[in-house]
Design a protein around this motif. Structure first.
Motif, PDB file in Angstrom:
ATOM      1  N   TYR A 139       0.835  -1.207   0.000  1.00 22.62           N
ATOM      2  CA  TYR A 139       0.000   0.000   0.000  1.00 22.62           C
ATOM      3  C   TYR A 139       0.871   1.259   0.000  1.00 22.62           C
ATOM      4  O   TYR A 139       0.584   2.227  -0.709  1.00 22.62           O
ATOM      5  N   HIS A 140       1.917   1.247   0.824  1.00 28.46           N
ATOM      6  CA  HIS A 140       2.790   2.425   0.913  1.00 28.46           C
ATOM      7  C   HIS A 140       3.458   2.723  -0.429  1.00 28.46           C
ATOM      8  O   HIS A 140       3.588   3.898  -0.807  1.00 28.46           O
ATOM      9  N   ARG A 141       3.874   1.695  -1.150  1.00 28.24           N
ATOM     10  CA  ARG A 141       4.518   1.926  -2.441  1.00 28.24           C
ATOM     11  C   ARG A 141       3.523   2.465  -3.465  1.00 28.24           C
ATOM     12  O   ARG A 141       3.849   3.366  -4.242  1.00 28.24           O
ATOM     13  N   ILE A 142       2.310   1.923  -3.467  1.00 26.20           N
ATOM     14  CA  ILE A 142       1.286   2.435  -4.385  1.00 26.20           C
ATOM     15  C   ILE A 142       0.969   3.889  -4.059  1.00 26.20           C
ATOM     16  O   ILE A 142       0.865   4.747  -4.954  1.00 26.20           O
ATOM     17  N   TRP A 143       0.836   4.204  -2.769  1.00 23.39           N
ATOM     18  CA  TRP A 143       0.526   5.569  -2.350  1.00 23.39           C
ATOM     19  C   TRP A 143       1.654   6.530  -2.709  1.00 23.39           C
ATOM     20  O   TRP A 143       1.420   7.668  -3.117  1.00 23.39           O
ATOM     21  N   ALA A 144       2.902   6.072  -2.567  1.00 22.91           N
ATOM     22  CA  ALA A 144       4.047   6.917  -2.933  1.00 22.91           C
ATOM     23  C   ALA A 144       4.011   7.235  -4.422  1.00 22.91           C
ATOM     24  O   ALA A 144       4.325   8.357  -4.832  1.00 22.91           O
ATOM     25  N   ASP A 145       3.626   6.267  -5.239  1.00 17.74           N
ATOM     26  CA  ASP A 145       3.509   6.521  -6.680  1.00 17.74           C
ATOM     27  C   ASP A 145       2.392   7.518  -6.961  1.00 17.74           C
ATOM     28  O   ASP A 145       2.535   8.410  -7.804  1.00 17.74           O
ATOM     29  N   ILE A 146       1.261   7.371  -6.266  1.00 18.43           N
ATOM     30  CA  ILE A 146       0.141   8.297  -6.461  1.00 18.43           C
ATOM     31  C   ILE A 146       0.540   9.716  -6.069  1.00 18.43           C
ATOM     32  O   ILE A 146       0.196  10.687  -6.743  1.00 18.43           O
ATOM     33  N   ARG A 147       1.307   9.837  -4.981  1.00 14.70           N
ATOM     34  CA  ARG A 147       1.763  11.153  -4.531  1.00 14.70           C
ATOM     35  C   ARG A 147       2.985  11.635  -5.289  1.00 14.70           C
ATOM     36  O   ARG A 147       3.513  12.705  -5.011  1.00 14.70           O
ATOM     37  N   GLU A 148       3.450  10.806  -6.243  1.00 17.40           N
ATOM     38  CA  GLU A 148       4.598  11.153  -7.087  1.00 17.40           C
ATOM     39  C   GLU A 148       5.837  11.416  -6.252  1.00 17.40           C
ATOM     40  O   GLU A 148       6.608  12.339  -6.506  1.00 17.40           O
ATOM     41  N   GLN A 149       6.049  10.546  -5.260  1.00 17.22           N
ATOM     42  CA  GLN A 149       7.242  10.667  -4.439  1.00 17.22           C
ATOM     43  C   GLN A 149       8.398   9.842  -4.986  1.00 17.22           C
ATOM     44  O   GLN A 149       9.493   9.867  -4.456  1.00 17.22           O
ATOM     45  N   GLY A 150       8.111   9.069  -6.021  1.00 17.96           N
ATOM     46  CA  GLY A 150       9.180   8.315  -6.655  1.00 17.96           C
ATOM     47  C   GLY A 150       9.742   7.213  -5.790  1.00 17.96           C
ATOM     48  O   GLY A 150      10.939   6.933  -5.832  1.00 17.96           O
ATOM     49  N   ALA A 151       8.926   6.576  -4.980  1.00 16.25           N
ATOM     50  CA  ALA A 151       9.430   5.505  -4.133  1.00 16.25           C
ATOM     51  C   ALA A 151       9.842   4.318  -4.993  1.00 16.25           C
ATOM     52  O   ALA A 151       9.109   3.864  -5.853  1.00 16.25           O
ATOM     53  N   ALA A 152      11.043   3.821  -4.748  1.00 16.43           N
ATOM     54  CA  ALA A 152      11.531   2.679  -5.526  1.00 16.43           C
ATOM     55  C   ALA A 152      10.807   1.417  -5.104  1.00 16.43           C
ATOM     56  O   ALA A 152      10.590   1.172  -3.923  1.00 16.43           O
TER      57      ALA A 152
END
Length: 479
Positions: A139-152
């Motif tokens: 969930y955290h990785r999907i949310w980071a992508d949605i927020r455009e934080q570029g989480a690897a």
């Protein structure tokens, strides 16, 4: 529904077991049948049923061997073994190899079978909840992508991969609510917990998202929740569509965030967006310490974001960036702007940002800085700080304090160690560095903002003063 495979070599016994219960009413579904152990093992590998009801004594592979092979294959189906009065030794072996229970065929009735199935259901639900915890990094990785934080993306652990596989076959309803500075409870979002196998909550950026899991094809969605303020949902999704559905819910929250009934959808934002120009205007007004103009510029930025249908997360990110930039330009330590994410409306966040800007301007006005012990020199320095964007000559500074140009240059040099022009250049270079680090303005725009009419000359002066070009400085000190 939890799935069941019936394994019995006697057809009439198998039919009797199939007819003994209204399976669906109790949350189960018979997905297959087999007449011997070999057929059963092939069906287990293909269907991976939650429960296997199997006779112990069968031709070929018996029930005990079937259980052993299933475990060797890494399949965790619960086994209920059926035995006759004379086969208690087999039953004991079944329990030893991990059978959930064994039941006597002759005394089998719906109450006895339901008791075992109810206990199995409790175990399956507990296992599902445990596996659900492994989904939170996902969930955290999907949310980071949605927020455009570029989480690897990280490699899934075996536990997380197993959980993803388990949930991949379930139905997912996503419900989100603008909950402010605290996570919301499921009842605030109109979610009936009893309607789902599992409900998980995820809180960030002033929004609580609920992941509501149920069996595929038996959706528990309740459309009435759409009438509740600040609540939106995406129904009938799956783990494979999590990113798209979550973003869709985020977009639907725009109706409440903006307080508008117009058709708000996420628009494609081009590089030529006027927000960059509006930010430059806000910086100019801030440097002039003009509260009313700053308020108007901020309002125009907010209107632009609304017209482009920014999600509430994008708006909050922009607000945080603006206040961080203005704080740095004011020469102060950046504050903690996490409280911005608790806003539940576009207008309330604008009011918060405008108030923060007014406070920054007030603090700058109230600063009592003693630059030197010479009042005229101090007045000249203050003028430079407020008007460095303009064309300033030493004669203008001398006229400001009503003293001779040569005398001003002499006394200024004694008190500061620099000529007025060198001091002004240092102010401009410091402001240029701040803009390079904390704004998205181009080098040409920064040159204009810091009093240089020729950007080529600005680059030359900056490189002589800092030791590198403005672009290199920005790239190497990217914050």
């Amino acid at each position: 529904m939890w799935t069941i495979l019936l394994v019995e070599d006697e057809v009439f016994v198998r039919e009797a077991i199939r007819e003994i219960l209204d399976w669906e009413r109790h949350g189960f579904c018979v997905v297959g049948e087999a007449g011997n152990g070999n057929e059963a093992f092939a069906a287990i590998v293909e269907l991976k049923p939650d429960v296997v009801i199997a006779d112990i004594v069968m031709p070929g592979m018996d029930g005990i061997e079937l259980l052993k092979e299933t475990r060797k294959a890494g399949i965790r189906s619960r086994f209920i073994m059926l035995t006759a009065m004379s086969h208690f030794d087999y039953a004991r072996d079944a329990i030893q190899y991990g059978a959930f229970n064994y039941l006597l065929k002759l005394s089998l009735d719906d109450d006895i079978l339901l008791e075992s199935l109810a206990r199995i259901k409790e175990e399956l639900l507990a296992e599902l909840k445990g596996a659900g915890e492994a989904l939170f990094p996902f969930y955290h990785r999907i949310w980071a992508d949605i927020r455009e934080q570029g989480a690897a993306a990280q490699a899934d652990s075996s536990g997380q991969a197993s959980a993803i596989e388990k949930f991949r076959h379930l139905n997912l309803d996503i419900v989100a609510i603008l909950s402010g500075d605290v996570p919301a409870h499921a009842d605030q979002a109109g979610i009936g917990m009893e309607r789902y196998l599992l409900v998980q909550s995820f809180y960030d950026a002033g929004q609580t998202t609920f992941f509501c899991w149920s069996f595929r094809g038996h959706t528990a969605s309740d459309s009435r929740i759409r009438a509740k303020r600040h609540v939106e949902s995406a129904d009938g999704g799956s783990l494979a569509r999590l990113s798209q559905d979550w973003l869709q819910v985020l977009q639907r929250l725009n109706y409440d965030w903006y307080g508008s009934e117009s058709d708000l959808t996420i628009a494609e934002k081009s590089v030529a967006t006027p927000i960059e120009e509006l930010e430059a205007e806000l910086i100019r007004c801030f440097e002039e310490r003009n509260e009313s103009k700053c308020g108007l510029a901020a309002k125009q930025i907010w209107e632009c974001m609304k017209a482009s249908s920014f999600t509430h997360v994008e708006v909050k990110k922009r607000a945080t960036y603006l206040l961080h930039m203005l704080t740095m330009l004011a020469g102060q330590k950046t504050g903690d702007w996490t409280e911005l994410y608790s806003a539940v409306s576009h207008e309330s966040l604008l009011e918060h940002v405008q108030q923060a800007i007014r406070e920054l301007i007030r603090q700058k006005r109230e600063e009592q800085v003693s630059y030197t012990d010479h009042p005229e020199v101090n007045r000249v320095i203050q003028y430079m700080l407020e008007h460095y964007r303009e064309s300033i000559k030493v004669a203008d500074l001398a006229s400001l304090v009503a003293i001779n140009v040569d005398y001003l240059s002499t006394v200024f040099g004694k008190k500061t160690g620099l000529t007025p022009i060198a001091y002004l250049r240092n102010i401009r270079m410091e402001q240029a560095k701040r803009l390079l680090l904390h704004s998205k303005l181009s080098v040409e725009e920064i040159a204009s903002q810091t009093g240089f009419s020729d950007d080529a000359y600005f680059i030359k002066v900056f490189k002589r003063h800092v030791g590198k070009t403005p672009s290199s400085f920005r790239r190497e000190n990217n914050m």
